[in-house]
Design a protein around this motif. Structure first.
Motif, PDB file in Angstrom:
ATOM      1  N   ASN A 139      -6.716  -4.975   4.113  1.00 52.08           N
ATOM      2  CA  ASN A 139      -7.797  -4.001   3.879  1.00 52.08           C
ATOM      3  C   ASN A 139      -7.331  -2.589   4.223  1.00 52.08           C
ATOM      4  O   ASN A 139      -8.112  -1.740   4.646  1.00 52.08           O
ATOM      5  N   ARG A 190      -1.333  -5.955   1.236  1.00 46.80           N
ATOM      6  CA  ARG A 190      -2.171  -4.752   1.360  1.00 46.80           C
ATOM      7  C   ARG A 190      -3.363  -4.924   2.294  1.00 46.80           C
ATOM      8  O   ARG A 190      -3.908  -3.945   2.783  1.00 46.80           O
ATOM      9  N   SER A 210       0.821  -1.215   0.000  1.00 51.02           N
ATOM     10  CA  SER A 210       0.000   0.000   0.000  1.00 51.02           C
ATOM     11  C   SER A 210       0.850   1.258   0.000  1.00 51.02           C
ATOM     12  O   SER A 210       1.968   1.261   0.510  1.00 51.02           O
ATOM     13  N   GLN A 217      -2.829   6.447  -1.920  1.00 51.52           N
ATOM     14  CA  GLN A 217      -3.499   5.786  -3.049  1.00 51.52           C
ATOM     15  C   GLN A 217      -5.010   6.011  -3.130  1.00 51.52           C
ATOM     16  O   GLN A 217      -5.619   5.836  -4.176  1.00 51.52           O
ATOM     17  N   GLU A 218      -5.657   6.426  -2.028  1.00 48.54           N
ATOM     18  CA  GLU A 218      -7.109   6.625  -2.034  1.00 48.54           C
ATOM     19  C   GLU A 218      -7.463   8.105  -2.182  1.00 48.54           C
ATOM     20  O   GLU A 218      -8.553   8.545  -1.757  1.00 48.54           O
ATOM     21  N   SER A 240      -6.641  -0.157   2.524  1.00 49.02           N
ATOM     22  CA  SER A 240      -7.217   0.942   1.733  1.00 49.02           C
ATOM     23  C   SER A 240      -8.285   1.688   2.536  1.00 49.02           C
ATOM     24  O   SER A 240      -8.466   2.901   2.367  1.00 49.02           O
ATOM     25  N   ARG A 257      -8.020   5.708   3.121  1.00 50.93           N
ATOM     26  CA  ARG A 257      -9.096   6.632   2.751  1.00 50.93           C
ATOM     27  C   ARG A 257      -9.526   7.471   3.964  1.00 50.93           C
ATOM     28  O   ARG A 257      -9.754   8.677   3.857  1.00 50.93           O
TER      29      ARG A 257
END
Ligand SMILES: *[C@@H]1O[C@H](CO)[C@@H](O)[C@H](O)[C@H]1NC(C)=O
Ligand SMILES: *[C@@H]1O[C@H](CO)[C@@H](O)[C@H](O)[C@H]1NC(C)=O
Ligand SMILES: *[C@@H]1O[C@H](CO)[C@@H](O)[C@H](O)[C@H]1NC(C)=O
Ligand SMILES: *[C@@H]1O[C@H](CO)[C@@H](O)[C@H](O)[C@H]1NC(C)=O
Ligand SMILES: *[C@@H]1O[C@H](CO)[C@@H](O)[C@H](O)[C@H]1NC(C)=O
Ligand SMILES: *[C@@H]1O[C@H](CO)[C@@H](O)[C@H](O)[C@H]1NC(C)=O
Ligand SMILES: *[C@@H]1O[C@H](CO)[C@@H](O)[C@H](O)[C@H]1NC(C)=O
Ligand SMILES: *[C@@H]1O[C@H](CO)[C@@H](O)[C@H](O)[C@H]1NC(C)=O
Ligand SMILES: *[C@@H]1O[C@H](CO)[C@@H](O)[C@H](O)[C@H]1NC(C)=O
Ligand SMILES: *[C@@H]1O[C@H](CO)[C@@H](O)[C@H](O)[C@H]1NC(C)=O
Ligand SMILES: *[C@@H]1O[C@H](CO)[C@@H](O)[C@H](O)[C@H]1NC(C)=O
Ligand SMILES: *[C@@H]1O[C@H](CO)[C@@H](O)[C@H](O)[C@H]1NC(C)=O
Length: 795
Positions: A395, A393, A108, A577-578, A397, A401
């Motif tokens: 979860n 990675r 990530s 990335q988010e 994300s 976020r």
């Protein structure tokens, strides 16, 4: 860490030479680093059982193995300590850091340090550390090269400010602590960096005259600072790092008061190992070692990446360390007790964190991505086992976020233009809105593409990126809004927008601006890149509801802030990335903004102080000097002391709701008389434990008085009594808490003041001293929006 793009050079001539004596003519009143010898042995305080194991390990090593243990070697990771098969020691793998495991696939890319700091959220800081630690472990990396408390942010222009947290030692210290305990909870070591006073990129490494990089003509810049500034600003967050149990510390490229950071006995032996009681090991930044014995006696425990010479043409095992260490012990120059201590310091945290048990192997895919050490440069038979391209990675994300939204600072919001009230037509402008057209490994300021992280060794390899445009289009599927974009900044800046064909005139225009930054270079301007100001000017002359979003490394000029057609501004920094999803959460009010600026935005470019040293007029090898003459006056401490107006102050950030503060109360936590200094005590990691003792409990009541649920960050600032020495900043952050409240809800918020929080560093007594007289304790919503106050007399 150096990026592989940069060549480095080593100072051959100074190997095993005595540190250059200070030339007081050049160095002036405080440009001299006093000698502190010998380097103290670790006593393993807090790591007692591990110390026993480490000593037993060291006892089995040959002299050559000991030398190998303190010297990096080419291998699968960006830094490697060779395995010792006969003892079942699999070696050590060091990886960048600090916002992702960089040399890895299926990992990530987290929000940068500056974003994390802007969240002002201890819990999220910690969760980010936990998630990073899990990814490093999954990839077989023993050491996470981070977190960063240097640069701290003396200068708005410093190229790496975004890798660190905030231009404030208290906030940075908390972020260090939360990150470190999070990462190490996974059994992964941290390497807190860059120690110390590393506040500019320009001339961070010596300049050379030859292509090979061996003929050094001018040495690294020297950060020259006084003892009080050292303690109250630059050393402060590193004290939190020691307290939090950091396994290692990375010394920086610069000189400090005339002596290289990786051979500076005052900072390594004196401040870090003696005063702060650091029990782990110090490791050089890659190429930051300039001598053998001088460094070892000055307190350096490990030389990375090990060899001599430039990246790409490694001459290892030739090294200031390695075979030279063996030779120096054999000829009686180096006491083997010091070498034993170096290895013991390296192995104690290794055992403490359980890295001798079930630690995953280095992912073979990382080895293949490692451009520092292509396979044919390896000097050892490094057996790579275990599955390749492990997806670590999880979860994460979701957390990325969440931090992205929690760190987007809402700077302006006229007439509650945000959150959106279901606009049917949205115009999107700017080259920062959309896909990167030149790849996912951001090492250049591409013209087209949103910036989610900075470049250099502190970047990450994206596995996907949700751009703002992607996320807006995704949301439009739900709302039915029309999205029309113009991504060419040159076109936007030079064209009358009303002459362009826009089928459905936008009700709201989003302008995406960016500024790129990376290690190795300081910024040359505080403006956004690619004519960002002109882009805003053009869009605002057409659109009376323009919302500007910046993706930036830190401080930007915002000359359009007072333009009435700019109805909102969001500083989204480097969100990872988010990026787009986190922004849409804010724009549509799914998340109520609660972030705060971790630095100050001035009214004018010329208002900033602490400028980097960018040139010298002398060929003297020691000519590069950065005088920290502003002393404690960096960022808000400076603007406050000079009574200057600013555009957006440190700690500022808007919400979609309103809050009130009331009922400030100060309670002493013990009935014992408080003395001016802490009683002498055994030094534990972090220093005299008395400094960390909570003396007061300050409580306030926070109420959500608006009509939306949301979080706010009450911030506590302290003003020392007038008896404190000249130069004491008017106020300093000494507490913050992020608190979520429903509409109409109230909560009691408490802050604990430690002895260090209410002391200044007395250069004569060489101790933290609580001044006599009346303190002012203020709590508010920014450094200039203080709502409740109380008085406090300690002595
Ligand atoms: C110190 O530096 C000054 C200025 O470069 C020079 O004139 C002087 O000779 C130096 N002194 C010594 C002892 O090296
Ligand atoms: C470190 O420990 C060794 C072995 O006990 C001892 O010989 C040496 O003097 C110690 N060094 C310091 C600086 O205390
Ligand atoms: C020892 O260090 C010097 C530079 O300081 C280097 O030239 C030499 O090759 C090194 N020797 C070994 C065995 O690494
Ligand atoms: C001892 O060895 C070191 C490293 O090879 C060398 O630099 C130093 O000159 C030697 N000292 C003596 C006295 O031989
Ligand atoms: C490297 O190690 C592996 C596994 O122990 C062994 O099979 C192989 O022969 C070794 N290669 C060399 C070149 O030593
Ligand atoms: C904001 O509201 C005020 C009062 O309703 C109005 O006069 C002003 O034009 C509005 N500004 C914008 C930018 O909509
Ligand atoms: C961007 O716009 C400028 C000015 O109209 C034009 O010269 C340039 O070719 C455009 N770039 C791209 C990639 O379309
Ligand atoms: C604001 O936008 C309107 C168009 O809606 C335009 O007429 C006006 O000139 C703009 N004002 C500025 C300061 O750009
Ligand atoms: C903004 O522009 C829109 C249409 O372009 C217009 O309807 C509206 O009245 C303008 N608002 C202000 C405050 O000027
Ligand atoms: C170097 O000298 C020039 C000309 O005298 C002067 O303008 C400039 O400020 C000097 N730069 C530094 C860094 O001293
Ligand atoms: C301090 O003394 C008061 C009165 O004797 C007592 O009520 C209180 O519990 C004491 N507080 C602490 C923290 O010891
Ligand atoms: C500080 O005061 C608050 C509110 O009275 C209380 O809940 C909290 O436990 C206190 N903290 C300490 C460390 O005493």
């Amino acid at each position: 860490m150096l990026s592989s793009l940069l060549s480095i050079a080593f100072l051959l001539s100074q190997a095993f030479a005595v540190t250059q004596p200070a030339n007081t003519t050049i160095l002036g009143p405080y440009g001299h680093s006093p000698p502190v010898y010998p380097s103290p042995n670790t006593t393993g305080i807090g790591w007692e059982e591990a110390l026993i194991k480490a000593k037993a390990f060291v006892a089995q090593l040959t002299l050559e193995e000991k030398s190998d243990m303190v010297t990096g070697t080419p291998g699968p990771c960006v830094g490697n300590i060779a395995p010792i098969d006969r003892l079942g020691f699999a070696g050590l793998c060091f990886q960048d850091g600090p916002l992702a495991i960089r040399v890895a696939d299926y990992a990530s890319v987290f929000p940068a340090g500056v974003s994390t700091a802007a969240s002002f959220d201890r819990e999220l800081m910690h969760e980010r550390g936990l998630a990073l630690g899990a990814e490093f472990r999954g990839k077989g990396a023993h050491v996470y090269l981070g977190p960063v408390a240097g640069p701290l942010g003396r200068s708005a222009y410093a190229g790496r400010n975004w890798e660190g947290f905030a231009a404030d030692p208290y906030l940075t210290g908390v972020a260090m602590e939360e990150t470190i305990t999070g990462v190490q909870a996974n059994g992964v070591q941290v390497s807190a960096k860059h120690f110390l006073a590393y506040e500019q990129e320009t001339q961070r490494i010596p300049s050379v005259s030859d292509a090979d990089g061996f003929d050094e003509i001018q040495q690294s810049v020297s950060s020259n600072l006084d003892d009080r500034t050292m303690h109250e600003l630059y050393l402060w967050p590193f004290a939190n790092a020691v307290k939090a149990g950091s396994a290692s510390f990375m010394c920086s490229y610069n000189r400090i008061n005339g002596s290289y950071a990786c051979q500076n006995s005052k900072t390594l032996n004196g401040l870090l190992k003696e005063e702060l009681g650091f029990q782990g090991y110090t490791v050089s930044d890659w190429g930051g070692t300039h001598s053998g014995l001088s460094s070892i006696e000055g307190g350096l425990d490990m030389n990375m990446p090990g060899g001599l010479g430039e990246y790409g043409e490694y001459l290892a095992p030739l090294s200031h360390f390695g075979g030279n260490v063996t030779a120096a012990v054999n000829n009686g120059t180096l006491d083997i007790a010091r070498l034993d201590d170096m290895v013991t310091r390296i192995m104690t945290p290794y055992y403490f964190l359980g890295q001798d048990k079930d630690f995953p192997t280095v992912d073979p895919s990382s080895a293949l991505l490692n451009t520092n050490f292509p396979l044919d440069t390896w000097l050892r038979n490094w057996t790579l086992t275990g599955p390749s391209s492990r997806d670590v990675r999880s979860n994460h994300s979701i957390l990325i976020r969440k931090i992205g939204a929690a760190s987007a600072v809402l700077l302006k919001n006229v007439n509650a233009t945000l959150p959106f009230k279901a606009p049917k037509s949205i115009g999107v402008f700017g080259n920062d809105a959309s896909e990167d057209t030149q790849g996912f490994y951001n090492q250049v300021d591409w013209e087209y593409g949103t910036i989610s992280v900075g470049g250099g060794s502190g970047t990450g390899r994206l596995t996907y990126l949700v751009t703002p445009l992607d996320a807006l289009k995704e949301k439009a599927k739900e709302t039915g809004a029309i999205i029309q974009q113009f991504l060419n900044n040159t076109l936007i800046a030079t064209t009358d927008i009303s002459t362009l064909t826009i089928p459905t005139p936008p009700e709201v225009c989003l302008v995406f601006l960016k500024n790129y930054a990376q290690e190795g270079a300081d910024r040359t301007s505080l403006d956004t890149d690619w004519s960002g100001n002109e882009v805003v000017e053009s869009v605002t002359s057409y659109c009376n509801n323009t919302i500007v979003i910046t993706h930036a490394s830190g401080i930007n000029n915002l000359p359009f802030a007072s333009n009435p057609n700019v109805t909102a501004i969001i500083a989204a920094h480097y969100p990872g990335q988010e990026s787009g999803n986190a922004l849409v959460d804010i724009l549509y009010g799914t998340v109520n903004p609660s972030a705060k600026l971790p630095y100050t935005i001035a009214l004018e470019t010329d208002d900033y102080n602490g400028l980097p040293t960018t040139a010298v007029n002398s060929t003297d090898p020691y000519a590069w000097q950065a005088w920290f003459d502003e002393k404690l006056e960096i960022d808000y401490r400076y603007f406050d002391a000079q009574n200057m107006s600013v555009l957006y102050e440190f700690g500022f950030g808007l919400s979609y709701t309103t809050f009130e503060l009331s009922d400030l109360a100060i309670a002493k936590l013990s009935n014992e008389t408080i003395t001016a200094t802490a009683a002498p005590a055994t030094i534990l990691p972090g220093g005299n434990t008395g400094l960390w003792e909570n003396l007061y409990n300050v409580t306030v009541t926070l109420t959500n008085t608006g009509d939306v649920a949301g979080a706010e960050v009450p911030q506590l600032y302290i003003s020392l009594p007038s008896s404190a020495p000249a130069g004491t900043p008017p106020k300093q952050l000494r507490g913050f808490e992020k608190v979520f409240l429903e509409v109409g809800e109230s909560a009691s918020v408490s802050f604990r003041l430690m002895r260090r929080d209410i002391s200044f560093w007395d250069v004569v007594r060489q101790d933290w001293v609580v001044p006599e007289g009346e303190f002012v304790v203020s709590v508010g919503f920014s450094s200039r929006d203080l709502r409740v106050r109380g008085g406090l007399s300690v002595l």
